[in-house]
Design an enzyme around this catalytic site. Structure first.
Site, PDB file in Angstrom:
ATOM      1  N   ARG A 120       0.810  -1.208   0.000  1.00 41.15           N
ATOM      2  CA  ARG A 120       0.000   0.000   0.000  1.00 41.15           C
ATOM      3  C   ARG A 120       0.850   1.267   0.000  1.00 41.15           C
ATOM      4  O   ARG A 120       0.299   2.368   0.035  1.00 41.15           O
ATOM      5  CB  ARG A 120      -0.889   0.007   1.237  1.00 41.15           C
ATOM      6  CG  ARG A 120      -2.331  -0.443   0.973  1.00 41.15           C
ATOM      7  CD  ARG A 120      -3.050  -0.445   2.294  1.00 41.15           C
ATOM      8  NE  ARG A 120      -4.461  -0.331   2.221  1.00 41.15           N
ATOM      9  CZ  ARG A 120      -5.317  -1.358   2.252  1.00 41.15           C
ATOM     10  NH1 ARG A 120      -4.886  -2.587   2.239  1.00 41.15           N
ATOM     11  NH2 ARG A 120      -6.610  -1.131   2.271  1.00 41.15           N
ATOM     12  N   ARG A 164     -21.459  -1.654   3.594  1.00 41.04           N
ATOM     13  CA  ARG A 164     -20.799  -2.740   4.340  1.00 41.04           C
ATOM     14  C   ARG A 164     -20.783  -2.407   5.834  1.00 41.04           C
ATOM     15  O   ARG A 164     -20.984  -3.277   6.670  1.00 41.04           O
ATOM     16  CB  ARG A 164     -19.371  -2.954   3.837  1.00 41.04           C
ATOM     17  CG  ARG A 164     -18.684  -4.101   4.571  1.00 41.04           C
ATOM     18  CD  ARG A 164     -17.337  -4.463   3.998  1.00 41.04           C
ATOM     19  NE  ARG A 164     -16.357  -3.415   4.228  1.00 41.04           N
ATOM     20  CZ  ARG A 164     -15.137  -3.444   3.726  1.00 41.04           C
ATOM     21  NH1 ARG A 164     -14.746  -4.437   2.954  1.00 41.04           N
ATOM     22  NH2 ARG A 164     -14.297  -2.467   3.978  1.00 41.04           N
TER      23      ARG A 164
END
Ligand code: B4P
Length: 191
Positions: free
Chosen positions: A89, A128
């Site tokens: 990342r 979510r």
């Protein structure tokens, strides 16, 4: 050995598609998000430290996640290959991964980047959040996660583009449609 990086912003479907890839190609998934959530749940010293960053939508420090991945690679010496989901990342993580894999003589074969608009990312993560109970799936934290992505993670795409390993695919559409296009990329590269 076949090593795949699944790349994309938060909520782009990396975890969702990894589950399908594991089933079809028998690769081992290394998801730094899942590993970190496990550490948080078990209240390990690493988890207690990581939670402070995750709850704010920030990335966990490089040395923590690089160390985690290094030990997971050592734990799985005899595998067909790995899917790196949510890792690297940062460019520092990408360089560290190259070094770890070079040492084992098994470089990254392909990096698949899932492209999803910011509005769609927010919609997915907010919905979510309504069911997951994840502490990083609320609107304020989602905005921070997307900011972190632009500042620290999107340069990773340029890193792999310069190495000719990056393939960009649409990450919007049905899960099956996206999986079909991912399979098309893997099928032309895996032995
Ligand atoms: P991750 O667990 O990697 O979380 P993510 O980016 O939200 O997940 P993903 O892209 O996998 O989305 P998903 O399939 O679930 O990271 C969480 C945190 O951990 C980070 O913020 C950071 O703090 C820390 N962290 C992790 N790795 C790190 C690293 N290397 N370095 C530093 N820190 C690190 O999909 C999301 C939702 O969309 C789901 O609800 C799914 O059902 C839905 N969805 C998926 N595909 C869809 C589709 N085609 N259409 C509609 N909805 C879809």
């Amino acid at each position: 050995m076949f090593n795949l990086v699944l790349f994309g912003p938060p909520g782009s479907g990396k975890g969702t598609q990894s589950a399908n890839i594991i089933d079809k190609y028998n690769l081992v998934q290394l998801s730094t998000g899942d590993i970190l959530r496990g550490e948080v749940k078990n209240e390990t010293p690493l988890g207690i430290e990581a939670k402070k960053f995750m709850d704010q939508g920030q990335l966990v420090p490089d040395e923590v996640v690089i160390g985690m991945i290094s030990s997971k690679l050592d734990e799985n010496p005899e595998v067909k290959g790995f899917i790196f989901d949510g890792f690297p990342r940062t460019v520092a993580q990408a360089e560290a991964l190259d070094n770890l894999l070079e040492f084992k003589n098994n470089p990254i074969n392909v990096v698949i980047s899932l492209l999803v608009s910011e509005d769609e990312l927010k919609t997915r993560l907010i919905s979510r959040g309504e069911v997951s109970g994840r502490s990083d799936d609320n609107e304020e934290v989602i905005v921070n996660r997307i900011k972190e992505y632009h500042a620290k993670t999107s340069p990773v795409a340029d890193y792999y583009r310069s190495k000719n390993t990056l393939i960009e695919l649409p990450g919007e559409g049905s899960v099956d449609e996206i999986f079909d296009s991912i399979s098309g990329v893997i099928d032309t590269r895996i032995n």
